[in-house]
Design a protein around this motif. Structure first.
Motif: not given
Length: 75
Positions: A1-26
């Protein structure tokens, strides 16, 4: 969060998160990110030879409007 919180515009984040428990999504949803799959169906991407689970994720925030989504098949 620290790296992107200072950026004001629209952003897209994509990848293989292996988020079986949906922790990243939450975590990301609390910080204003929306996940492709909220408005459209999640697409199975794992395993690649016989997709059964949707582990690859795409998140976006800001002034972005999702029109459609799909997972490509190479089989």
């Amino acid at each position: 969060e620290e790296h992107y919180s200072r950026f004001d515009g629209s952003m897209l984040l994509a990848g293989d998160f292996n988020d079986w428990a949906k922790e990243v999504s939450s975590y990301l949803s609390v910080h204003g990110w929306r996940e492709v799959g909220e408005e459209h169906a999640h697409h199975p991407t794992f395993p690649s030879w016989w997709p059964r689970a949707a582990l690859d994720r795409i998140y976006y925030r800001g002034d972005v409007r999702l029109i459609s989504s799909e997972a490509l098949s190479f089989g």
